[in-house]
Design a protein around this motif. Structure first.
Motif, PDB file in Angstrom:
ATOM      1  N   LYS A 144       0.833  -1.190   0.000  1.00  0.00           N
ATOM      2  CA  LYS A 144       0.000   0.000   0.000  1.00  0.00           C
ATOM      3  C   LYS A 144       0.879   1.255   0.000  1.00  0.00           C
ATOM      4  O   LYS A 144       1.863   1.326   0.730  1.00  0.00           O
ATOM      5  CB  LYS A 144      -0.892  -0.011   1.253  1.00  0.00           C
ATOM      6  CG  LYS A 144      -2.093   0.888   1.156  1.00  0.00           C
ATOM      7  CD  LYS A 144      -3.077   0.521   2.253  1.00  0.00           C
ATOM      8  CE  LYS A 144      -4.286   1.445   2.224  1.00  0.00           C
ATOM      9  NZ  LYS A 144      -5.215   1.149   3.318  1.00  0.00           N
ATOM     10  N   LYS A 147       1.654   7.440   1.257  1.00  0.00           N
ATOM     11  CA  LYS A 147       2.007   8.821   0.955  1.00  0.00           C
ATOM     12  C   LYS A 147       3.148   8.850  -0.040  1.00  0.00           C
ATOM     13  O   LYS A 147       4.076   8.063   0.054  1.00  0.00           O
ATOM     14  CB  LYS A 147       2.435   9.546   2.240  1.00  0.00           C
ATOM     15  CG  LYS A 147       2.642  11.050   2.095  1.00  0.00           C
ATOM     16  CD  LYS A 147       2.996  11.691   3.441  1.00  0.00           C
ATOM     17  CE  LYS A 147       3.016  13.213   3.348  1.00  0.00           C
ATOM     18  NZ  LYS A 147       3.362  13.826   4.640  1.00  0.00           N
TER      19      LYS A 147
ATOM     20  N   ASN B  97       5.698   6.916   2.172  1.00  0.00           N
ATOM     21  CA  ASN B  97       5.279   6.036   3.266  1.00  0.00           C
ATOM     22  C   ASN B  97       4.555   4.822   2.688  1.00  0.00           C
ATOM     23  O   ASN B  97       3.521   4.971   2.045  1.00  0.00           O
ATOM     24  CB  ASN B  97       4.362   6.834   4.212  1.00  0.00           C
ATOM     25  CG  ASN B  97       3.949   6.039   5.435  1.00  0.00           C
ATOM     26  OD1 ASN B  97       4.519   4.982   5.731  1.00  0.00           O
ATOM     27  ND2 ASN B  97       2.959   6.531   6.158  1.00  0.00           N
ATOM     28  N   TYR B  98       5.129   3.644   2.912  1.00  0.00           N
ATOM     29  CA  TYR B  98       4.571   2.428   2.328  1.00  0.00           C
ATOM     30  C   TYR B  98       4.391   1.323   3.358  1.00  0.00           C
ATOM     31  O   TYR B  98       5.210   1.164   4.254  1.00  0.00           O
ATOM     32  CB  TYR B  98       5.526   1.867   1.248  1.00  0.00           C
ATOM     33  CG  TYR B  98       5.718   2.778   0.072  1.00  0.00           C
ATOM     34  CD1 TYR B  98       4.830   2.741  -0.998  1.00  0.00           C
ATOM     35  CD2 TYR B  98       6.780   3.675   0.037  1.00  0.00           C
ATOM     36  CE1 TYR B  98       5.001   3.581  -2.087  1.00  0.00           C
ATOM     37  CE2 TYR B  98       6.961   4.522  -1.046  1.00  0.00           C
ATOM     38  CZ  TYR B  98       6.065   4.465  -2.107  1.00  0.00           C
ATOM     39  OH  TYR B  98       6.229   5.307  -3.167  1.00  0.00           O
ATOM     40  N   ALA B  99       3.326   0.552   3.166  1.00  0.00           N
ATOM     41  CA  ALA B  99       3.218  -0.722   3.876  1.00  0.00           C
ATOM     42  C   ALA B  99       3.991  -1.722   3.046  1.00  0.00           C
ATOM     43  O   ALA B  99       3.858  -1.759   1.823  1.00  0.00           O
ATOM     44  CB  ALA B  99       1.758  -1.149   3.961  1.00  0.00           C
ATOM     45  N   LEU B 106       6.073  -1.054   8.016  1.00  0.00           N
ATOM     46  CA  LEU B 106       5.927   0.317   7.517  1.00  0.00           C
ATOM     47  C   LEU B 106       7.315   0.882   7.193  1.00  0.00           C
ATOM     48  O   LEU B 106       8.218   0.821   8.031  1.00  0.00           O
ATOM     49  CB  LEU B 106       5.257   1.208   8.569  1.00  0.00           C
ATOM     50  CG  LEU B 106       3.730   1.260   8.596  1.00  0.00           C
ATOM     51  CD1 LEU B 106       3.275   2.157   9.739  1.00  0.00           C
ATOM     52  CD2 LEU B 106       3.160   1.766   7.272  1.00  0.00           C
ATOM     53  N   TRP B 107       7.446   1.393   6.000  1.00  0.00           N
ATOM     54  CA  TRP B 107       8.727   1.954   5.570  1.00  0.00           C
ATOM     55  C   TRP B 107       8.487   3.369   5.073  1.00  0.00           C
ATOM     56  O   TRP B 107       7.682   3.580   4.171  1.00  0.00           O
ATOM     57  CB  TRP B 107       9.334   1.091   4.448  1.00  0.00           C
ATOM     58  CG  TRP B 107       9.761  -0.276   4.922  1.00  0.00           C
ATOM     59  CD1 TRP B 107       8.950  -1.301   5.312  1.00  0.00           C
ATOM     60  CD2 TRP B 107      11.110  -0.744   5.065  1.00  0.00           C
ATOM     61  NE1 TRP B 107       9.709  -2.389   5.690  1.00  0.00           N
ATOM     62  CE2 TRP B 107      11.030  -2.079   5.542  1.00  0.00           C
ATOM     63  CE3 TRP B 107      12.373  -0.176   4.823  1.00  0.00           C
ATOM     64  CZ2 TRP B 107      12.172  -2.848   5.789  1.00  0.00           C
ATOM     65  CZ3 TRP B 107      13.495  -0.948   5.067  1.00  0.00           C
ATOM     66  CH2 TRP B 107      13.393  -2.270   5.552  1.00  0.00           C
TER      67      TRP B 107
END
Lengths: 154, 152
Positions: A144, A147, B97-99, B106-107
Motif C-alpha cells: 500500500k 504517501k 510512506n509504504y506498507a 511500515l517503511w
C-alpha cells in the motif's frame, strides 16, 4: 548558488511552463536574459545541484504495480563493487548503501526495482542476485502506498 | 489502470529522459515522438490532468542543497497499520510512506532542512507514534538514482 539561482529552482522544480521557450518566461520574471537562465541551470547541473530535467511518472497508474525495495546483505569489502554493479542495471532505479543495526538488521545495500507483476520483478531480482553472487536478500513489496510527495526546495 | 495510446507512451518515454537545457527544450522530444510542438503540449497537459505525470521540471539533488534524509523501517501491530500510517502521513517531513510485506511493515522516508532538524523529527516520531521497533537507516553511499520505467 545565489539568490537568483535559488529563485529559478523554486519555480522550475514543480512545473516547467509548457510553452515553446519556457526559460524565456522565467527570464522575464527576473528581468534577466533567456541565455542567462540557461547558463545558470547548466552550471547547477554541472555542479550536481540539478540532477535532470524530466518528468516524474505515477507508474502505478500505468500498471507497474510490483515495486519492491530489495535489501541485500553484502560483505563490507564488496559494497563498492556490488553497488556499482547493481546500479548498472536498467531495472534498478535507486541504489544505496545504508547503515546497518548490528544484530538486528544487517542488510546494507538497497535497490528499488519495478515491474508489471511479481513474477516479472522476481526474475529481475534473481538476475541481479546471479550477477553479484549474493543470495542473501529480501524483496520488500509495497502492499500500500500511504504517501508520496516530495520535499519542495525553498 | 489508465489506457494510453502509442503517442502518449512515446511522450512518457521521452520525458523520463533528460531534456536539453536549451531555448526550445521540447522541440527535439516532439520531433522524436513525431508530432508538432503544440500537440506535444496539449498531450502533456492531459497527462498531467490525468495524474500520470506527477511533476515536470528540474530534479534537484536534495543533499546538494543541504537537506538531510533517511529511511525508517517500523514494526507495528498488524491491526494498527492504517492508523499508524495515517498518523505518520501528518508529519510534513515524511515524503514517502509504504506498507511492505515484512515483519517491519511500515517503511517511510524522512527529509528535513538539516541533520539537526532530522534528528528532532525522528525523536518526535519515536515519542509520538506507538510502535514496536524502529530502525533508522540513513544512506552511507549513493550509487544511483535514475527513475526510468519500462513503459509498455
Amino acid at each position: 548558488m545565489d539568490e537568483t539561482d535559488r529563485e529559478i529552482l523554486k519555480i522550475l522544480q514543480d512545473d516547467i511552463p509548457l510553452v515553446s521557450r519556457p526559460f524565456l518566461e522565467v527570464a522575464k520574471k527576473f528581468e534577466i536574459s533567456e541565455e542567462e537562465v540557461i547558463r545558470r541551470i547548466k552550471k547547477m547541473m554541472s555542479e550536481g545541484i540539478v540532477r535532470r530535467f524530466s518528468a516524474s511518472i505515477r507508474h502505478r497508474k500505468l500498471g507497474i504495480t510490483a515495486n519492491p525495495l530489495v535489501a541485500w546483505k553484502v560483505p563490507e569489502r564488496r559494497v563498492e563493487e556490488v553497488g556499482e554493479k547493481l546500479a548498472s542495471f536498467e531495472e534498478v532505479t535507486h541504489c544505496y548503501e545504508r547503515a546497518i543495526i548490528p544484530g538486528k538488521w544487517e542488510y546494507n545495500v538497497y535497490t528499488m526495482i519495478h515491474g508489471y507483476d511479481r513474477d516479472d520483478v522476481k526474475k529481475t531480482a534473481e538476475k541481479l542476485s546471479d550477477a553479484i553472487g549474493i543470495k542473501d536478500y529480501e524483496l520488500l513489496y509495497s502492499s500500500k502506498e500511504f504517501k508520496k510527495t516530495y520535499k519542495r526546495y525553498g | 489502470m489508465e489506457k494510453l495510446d502509442g503517442i502518449d507512451k512515446k511522450i512518457l518515454r521521452e520525458l523520463q529522459g533528460n531534456l536539453p537545457i536549451a531555448k526550445r527544450p521540447f522541440l527535439e522530444a516532439a520531433k522524436k515522438v513525431g508530432i508538432a510542438e503544440e500537440d506535444f503540449f496539449s498531450r502533456v497537459k492531459k497527462l498531467i490532468e490525468k495524474g500520470i505525470i506527477r511533476k515536470f521540471g528540474l530534479r534537484i539533488d536534495s543533499r546538494k542543497v543541504g537537506f538531510a534524509s533517511t529511511l525508517v523501517a517500523m514494526k507495528v501491530a498488524k491491526h494498527r497499520i492504517d492508523a499508524v500510517a495515517e498518523q505518520l502521513n501528518s508529519y510534513e517531513s515524511i515524503t514517502h510512506n509504504y506498507a511492505r510485506d515484512h515483519e517491519y511493515n511500515l517503511w517511510f522516508t524522512v527529509i528535513d532542512r538539516d541533520e539537526k532538524e532530522l534528528g528532532e523529527t525522528l525523536e518526535r516520531i519515536k515519542r509520538e507514534v506507538e510502535h514496536e521497533e524502529m530502525l533508522n537507516l540513513p544512506v552511507l553511499r549513493k550509487f544511483k538514482i535514475n527513475v526510468k520505467f519500462d513503459i509498455r
